[in-house]
Design an enzyme around this catalytic site. Structure first.
Site, PDB file in Angstrom:
ATOM      1  N   LYS A  20      15.479   2.503  -2.428  1.00 47.61           N
ATOM      2  CA  LYS A  20      15.735   3.553  -3.235  1.00 47.61           C
ATOM      3  C   LYS A  20      15.455   5.025  -2.696  1.00 47.61           C
ATOM      4  O   LYS A  20      16.237   5.929  -3.069  1.00 47.61           O
ATOM      5  CB  LYS A  20      14.480   3.510  -4.523  1.00 47.61           C
ATOM      6  CG  LYS A  20      15.053   2.394  -5.641  1.00 47.61           C
ATOM      7  CD  LYS A  20      14.000   2.632  -6.649  1.00 47.61           C
ATOM      8  CE  LYS A  20      12.767   1.739  -6.417  1.00 47.61           C
ATOM      9  NZ  LYS A  20      11.900   1.553  -7.370  1.00 47.61           N
ATOM     10  N   ARG A  26      13.098 -10.630   0.713  1.00 45.17           N
ATOM     11  CA  ARG A  26      14.013  -9.766  -0.071  1.00 45.17           C
ATOM     12  C   ARG A  26      15.352 -10.102   0.409  1.00 45.17           C
ATOM     13  O   ARG A  26      16.034 -10.451   1.261  1.00 45.17           O
ATOM     14  CB  ARG A  26      13.664  -8.124   0.534  1.00 45.17           C
ATOM     15  CG  ARG A  26      12.502  -7.614   0.498  1.00 45.17           C
ATOM     16  CD  ARG A  26      12.338  -6.391   1.397  1.00 45.17           C
ATOM     17  NE  ARG A  26      13.257  -5.430   0.879  1.00 45.17           N
ATOM     18  CZ  ARG A  26      12.815  -4.346  -0.076  1.00 45.17           C
ATOM     19  NH1 ARG A  26      11.650  -4.356  -0.564  1.00 45.17           N
ATOM     20  NH2 ARG A  26      13.408  -3.339  -0.611  1.00 45.17           N
ATOM     21  N   GLU A  40       9.257   0.284 -10.338  1.00 47.45           N
ATOM     22  CA  GLU A  40       8.692   1.573 -10.475  1.00 47.45           C
ATOM     23  C   GLU A  40       9.916   2.628 -10.914  1.00 47.45           C
ATOM     24  O   GLU A  40      10.972   2.550 -10.194  1.00 47.45           O
ATOM     25  CB  GLU A  40       8.221   2.047  -9.077  1.00 47.45           C
ATOM     26  CG  GLU A  40       7.462   3.513  -9.428  1.00 47.45           C
ATOM     27  CD  GLU A  40       7.046   4.139  -7.949  1.00 47.45           C
ATOM     28  OE1 GLU A  40       6.785   3.365  -6.942  1.00 47.45           O
ATOM     29  OE2 GLU A  40       6.452   5.296  -8.221  1.00 47.45           O
TER      30      GLU A  40
END
Ligand code: ATP
Ligand code: MG
Length: 564
Positions: free
Chosen positions: A275, A265, A39
């Site tokens: 982020k 992850r 994104e």
């Protein structure tokens, strides 16, 4: 690009094993199409590198294709700066995506048609509960949700209300399109999730064409299907979303059926990979932008001096598994040491200078000594080291008195200057405050590459730079951004765990003259100190600025051992 699959350091990769098995059994007709779907709401970080190496790596390994798609469904949080930075980072890591860059927003028309399709089949409805009401109706893990009073609207009513949403007749939050699934489901994601919401916001790709935007969950799987992605690889937190993605695929006329596989992850200690938190560091000016050399962003790590090969090697080492884990920061640091030990030329830099006067060298004598560019590579050019009457050594490399453990220069004793002669310290000069400002020495001209004739071999070797022919440099010594292994763990804010000594600026360092004119992003090993890089932006030939990549040895290991 090289395939690291056969590297002895490659960790296991269950996704690669799974695909190899699928190919063996004829599934997917051998076709492998993956994508990396960021994104554009921030810069990429080291966690994303794992996903990039995995997705692009699988395509390379199995002769497939990997695309880059921006999952751009949140116009307020996204922008062109992030889109540009993400593309640059992927390329810098050494990967090139298949075809043009793609955007989920390219499919807004199709996604809108899919929404209409659900409405027409009685599988979606426009809800007008307020967000507080919707929350109360949703229930929780222990309580099933309740149906919204709007849930049983007719198809015609829903079509009209959705049209009102699209044309901007509702305010934000006044209405939302929801999939009609099961308000009592044990999986919260299936309790009539929102699939379209109102945002009166311009979009970086579609401008003002839309004031309704698909939710991430509604867009992600369908975009994969539209693109013919065979392997939708994502992180474990999306495992609970898979039943929802499958529900959409079952209820929509999609052209293909991607299969989702989740992996663990990457979490690194002493840093953060979110982020949202990284953005706080930038917005609150704790760091100097997204690409500050202390940031775990790809562009920060790049400015810090890491190489793409080091990052790819690191991702190989850690492997890919089905569970989340925390990797020690030292593993990443070791990867860059490994790479730079081979890749970086050697050089000398005096960080904290103390002047030495060689009293048996004439003031105008300049002897050009040479030194290898690298101890075991002969493809790097030799270095030229002017040897002159006045030179600099590190202040910590001289003592008036010392015990035997101190293998450097001591008054009345000998030491070898790296790549040069053996010298003896005879005298000191102090200022009014008693601080040593000069050490007077003599050099032994017969000791270039040889031991002294008297047979007394000096114990130590120290680095040095000519005071008259060396160049001044600014050196930024970076260390880990956080002093705690798990920033923010416990009651505090993650900012409470910042390392106050993450940056030390050394002005007036002295470097050997050949180094002053190198281009930005040149990596070197300052012998005895560590690996350094000329800053991508602040360095200019003639005005050198170096960043410390990593020290020669791990100093945090001991700190961790003491802490344990
Ligand atoms: P963040 O939590 O930092 O905001 P994100 O997952 O929201 O990250 P996206 O832009 O959605 O960021 O991520 C793009 C891809 O990178 C996704 O497929 C995501 O699963 C993957 N990814 C993100 N963070 C990590 C991580 N720490 N380790 C491995 N893959 C990651
Ligand atoms: Mg995300």
């Amino acid at each position: 690009m090289t395939d690291h699959a056969s590297s002895p350091h490659a960790g296991p990769n269950f996704v690669a094993q799974m695909i190899a098995e699928q190919i063996r059994t004829g599934e997917h007709a051998g076709e492998v199409i993956t994508r990396f779907p960021p994104e554009p709401n921030g810069y990429l970080h080291i966690g994303h590198a794992k996903s990039i190496c995995l997705n692009f790596g699988l395509a390379e390994r199995f002769g497939g294709r990997c695309r880059l798609r921006f999952d751009d469904t949140n116009p307020e949080k996204e922008n062109q700066e992030y889109i540009d930075a993400i593309q640059a980072d992927v390329r810098w890591l050494g990967f090139e995506w298949d075809g043009a860059v793609r955007f989920t927003s390219d499919y807004f028309d199709t996604l809108y048609d899919y929404a209409l399709h659900l409405i027409e089949n009685g599988d979606a409805y426009v809800d007008e509960l307020s967000s507080e009401q919707a929350r109360a109706y949703r229930g929780d893990w222990n309580t099933p949700g309740k149906n919204s009073p709007y849930r049983d609207r007719s198809v015609a009513e829903n079509l009209a209300a959705f049209e009102k949403m699209r044309t901007g007749a509702f305010a934000e939050g006044q209405a939302a399109l929801r999939a009609k699934i099961d308000m009592a489901s044990g999986n919260m994601n299936l309790r009539d999730p929102i699939i379209y919401r109102i945002r009166h916001a311009s979009h970086h790709q579609t401008g003002d064409a839309w004031c309704i935007y698909p939710s991430y969950d509604f867009a992600h799987g369908q975009s994969d299907a539209i693109e013919g992605v065979t392997h939708s690889i994502c992180t474990l937190e999306f495992e609970d979303h898979r039943p929802l993605y499958d529900w959409f695929l079952d209820h929509l006329p999609v052209p293909a059926r991607p299969v989702q596989t989740e992996f663990g992850r990457l979490n690194l200690n002493y840093t953060i990979t979110s982020k949202r938190k990284l953005k706080r560091l930038v917005d609150e000016r704790i760091v100097d932008g997204w690409d500050d050399p202390r940031m775990p962003t790809i562009s920060g790590i790049r400015r810090r001096g890491y190489t793409p090969a080091a990052i790819r090697g690191f991702c190989q080492t850690i492997g890919v598994s089905r569970s989340d884990g925390v990797i020690d920061a030292s593993v990443l640091e070791a990867a860059v040491r490994d790479d730079l030990n081979h890749a970086a030329a050697r050089a000398m830099c005096v960080m904290d200078p103390l002047k030495l006067v060689l009293t048996n060298v004439d003031a105008d004598t300049v002897e050009q000594l040479s030194a290898p560019g690298h101890p075991n590579r002969d493809d790097l050019p030799e270095r030229h080291l002017p040897f002159t009457r006045e030179i600099y050594i590190e202040r910590e490399d001289f003592r008036e008195q010392a015990n035997k453990k101190y293998k450097r220069l001591v008054l009345g004793k000998k030491v070898r200057l790296r790549n040069a002669y053996v010298i003896t310290a005879n005298d000191i000069v102090t200022d009014d405050a008693g601080e040593i400002i000069e050490v007077h020495c003599t050099y032994d001209p017969d000791t270039l590459g040889d031991n002294p004739a008297d047979g007394i071999k000096p114990k130590g070797v120290i680095h040095w730079v000519s005071a008259s022919h060396g160049k001044q440099a600014l050196v930024r010594e970076y260390d880990r951004l956080f002093a705690a292994p798990h920033p923010g763990r416990g009651a505090g804010d993650f900012l409470d765990d910042l390392n106050p000594a993450s940056l030390t600026v050394h002005r007036g360092c002295w470097i050997e003259p050949g180094l002053a004119d190198v281009t930005p992003e040149t990596r070197v090993q300052f012998e005895r100190i560590g690996y350094f890089v000329t800053d991508r932006y602040d360095h200019a030939p003639g005005a050198p600025v170096f960043n410390r990549v990593v020290a020669l040895r791990d100093t945090w290991g001991k700190i961790d051992a003491d802490r344990a």
